[in-house]
Design an enzyme around this catalytic site. Structure first.
Site, short mmCIF file in Angstrom:
data_model
loop_
_atom_site.label_atom_id
_atom_site.label_comp_id
_atom_site.label_asym_id
_atom_site.label_seq_id
_atom_site.Cartn_x
_atom_site.Cartn_y
_atom_site.Cartn_z
N CYS A 6 -7.58 3.16 -3.67
CA CYS A 6 -6.99 2.84 -4.97
C CYS A 6 -7.78 1.73 -5.65
O CYS A 6 -7.31 0.61 -5.81
CB CYS A 6 -5.52 2.46 -4.83
SG CYS A 6 -4.62 2.54 -6.37
N CYS A 52 -5.93 8.07 -10.90
CA CYS A 52 -5.75 6.63 -10.80
C CYS A 52 -4.95 6.15 -12.01
O CYS A 52 -5.52 5.91 -13.08
CB CYS A 52 -7.11 5.92 -10.75
SG CYS A 52 -6.98 4.13 -10.49
N SER A 91 0.52 9.80 4.13
CA SER A 91 0.82 10.87 3.17
C SER A 91 0.09 12.16 3.51
O SER A 91 0.68 13.25 3.49
CB SER A 91 0.46 10.42 1.75
OG SER A 91 -0.90 10.04 1.67
N THR A 113 -8.07 7.06 -2.91
CA THR A 113 -6.92 6.75 -3.73
C THR A 113 -5.63 6.96 -2.99
O THR A 113 -5.47 7.92 -2.25
CB THR A 113 -6.90 7.60 -5.02
OG1 THR A 113 -5.67 7.36 -5.70
CG2 THR A 113 -7.02 9.07 -4.71
#
Length: 452
Positions: A201, A381, A53, A345
């Site tokens: 995460c 989160c 990402s 995350t």
């Protein structure tokens, strides 16, 4: 307007705020030397390591700054995954196929995709080495290599995944085994683990636990399930506001939490999990399980360990506010591979915030100016607590809530579930990866102005 509606309207109706002004700066006075242009495809003005990402997002942004032909991404994987969806895949709420797209389809048009692995970095010579001893030089380098999973550091894994009753939402190869184990559960211990390492995460190990509990309630199996969360940590969550809310849910649902408890071995043939007591070195305890969800130990990618660009552990050594390398001013880092003192995350919104800051940093560096935009450690989160509820945890470097919406985000909300399950994947594929989304900060500003 609902929280989801507010976010959607801002993100989709005002695309102009995302657009970047093109500009190429040819000269530099930052004190680093620029390698001479080599033969075609041996040199790029901007080289991005990693096609996850962070890497895809930054390559899209850099394309608009220096032109597609001057940007390359080094990434060996043929498939790009939206990994935050795997929490729902492991619980049977989404299909694995929904999280996957060909890497070619997300690579910005015209940007060179180098289908190889990085084997070494030589920042003093402004180059990297790839497989087959191929050398690529650069003017600016963005490192977005993510974090590595180490199932092998748990005795009995990964071979233990060939047995039933065990799964892990952290790997494309094992996430569907979680759903199978969840469905096949009859009675006994259901154990969910959290390792003694940094974790991307960090809420995910709990999310699948809450979803499993909800599934067994729905199917009538809950009275036969002894649910255990065995965590190496000493707290349930690092931000007190959300930790208090989670502890209330844990108490209401009769879930046992064992702190300072680290998984070191899986005897899958016997359905046994061995844990070490971190407060009492050498002391272990064996638990029989009917279902086991493993969160693997994690660490820096091998290529970064003992690299000149990394700290003593192996994380890319960057300024926590600008994401610029502390020693090499033409090198930048984003995402899980960096030593930013924040929770790692996979949430798209967290990477969006970093990419917005890094974009501004690189723009100024290209103009021989000092970075001014500061990253505050914003982390998101979405804590899934059931098949239709989410606690949206948002916080900064100081573990203080940094919430987007004018509501109590520590409460479970259906609107936040739809944001997690439906809206965020849309924004990921259509805005973040195209470099058009810099996180929720503008929404927060509007909320603070009273424009709800």
């Amino acid at each position: 307007m609902s929280p989801v509606g507010a976010a959607f309207s801002f993100s989709c109706l005002r695309p102009g705020v995302w657009l970047l002004k093109p500009g190429i700066q040819k000269k530099s006075s930052l004190g680093f030397h620029t390698a001479a242009r080599c033969a075609a495809k041996d040199y790029y003005e901007v080289l991005v390591l990693g096609g996850g990402s962070g890497g895809i997002t930054m390559s899209a942004r850099m394309k608009r700054k220096v032109g597609a032909g001057n940007v390359a991404v080094v990434e060996p994987s043929k498939t790009h995954y939206y990994q935050p969806l795997w929490t729902l895949v492991g619980a049977g709420a989404k299909q694995l196929s929904a999280s996957a797209r060909p890497t070619e389809s997300v690579m910005p048009e015209g940007v060179e995709w180098i289908k190889s692995r990085v084997t070494a970095l030589d920042p003093d010579k402004n180059c990297v080495r790839l497989e087959n001893d191929v050398k690529i030089s650069y003017k600016y380098l963005i490192i977005a290599l993510g974090i590595s999973l180490h199932y092998e550091k748990i005795k009995g894994l990964p071979e233990g995944f060939h047995h039933p009753k065990i799964g892990s939402n952290y790997s494309v190869h094992t996430v569907e085994k979680t759903w199978k184990a969840l469905q096949d559960f009859k009675e006994g211990n259901a154990i969910f683990t959290f390792p003694n390492t940094p974790v991307k995460c960090a809420g995910a190990p709990q999310k699948i636990m809450y979803l499993s509990e909800a599934y067994w309630r729905k199917t009538g199996k809950r009275p036969k399930a002894n649910i255990m969360f065995n965590t190496s940590l000493g707290v349930i969550f690092g931000v007190k506001k959300y930790a208090d809310a989670l502890l209330k849910i844990i108490e209401e649902r009769n879930i046992a939490v064992n702190y300072k408890c680290n998984l070191i071995e899986v005897r899958a043939d016997k359905q046994e999990a061995v844990f070490e007591n971190l407060d009492k070195p050498g002391e272990t305890e064996v638990h029989q399980y009917e279902m086991l969800h493993v969160t693997p130990p994690m660490g820096p990618p091998d290529v970064l360990i003992n690299s000149p660009v990394s700290d003593e552990i192996g994380w890319v050594d960057v300024n926590k506010e600008t994401l610029q390398h502390k020693k090499y001013p033409n090198i930048f880092g984003i995402g899980d591979c960096t030593n930013l003192p924040t929770s790692r995350t996979a949430a798209a919104v967290g990477k969006a915030a970093q990419s917005g800051v890094l974009d501004k940093t690189i723009s100024l560096v290209m103009k021989n100016q000092s970075p001014t935009k500061k990253y505050d450690g914003y982390t998101s989160c979405p804590l899934v607590t059931s098949y239709n509820k989410v606690i949206l945890a948002e916080f900064d470097y100081n573990a203080q809530p940094l919430e987007t919406f004018p509501i109590d985000q520590s409460k479970q909300r259906t609107s936040m579930y739809h944001m997690k399950a439906d809206m965020m994947p849309f924004l990921y594929w259509n805005a973040l990866l195209k470099g058009y989304w810099g996180g929720p900060a503008p929404i927060r500003k509007l909320m603070h102005l009273g424009l709800k």
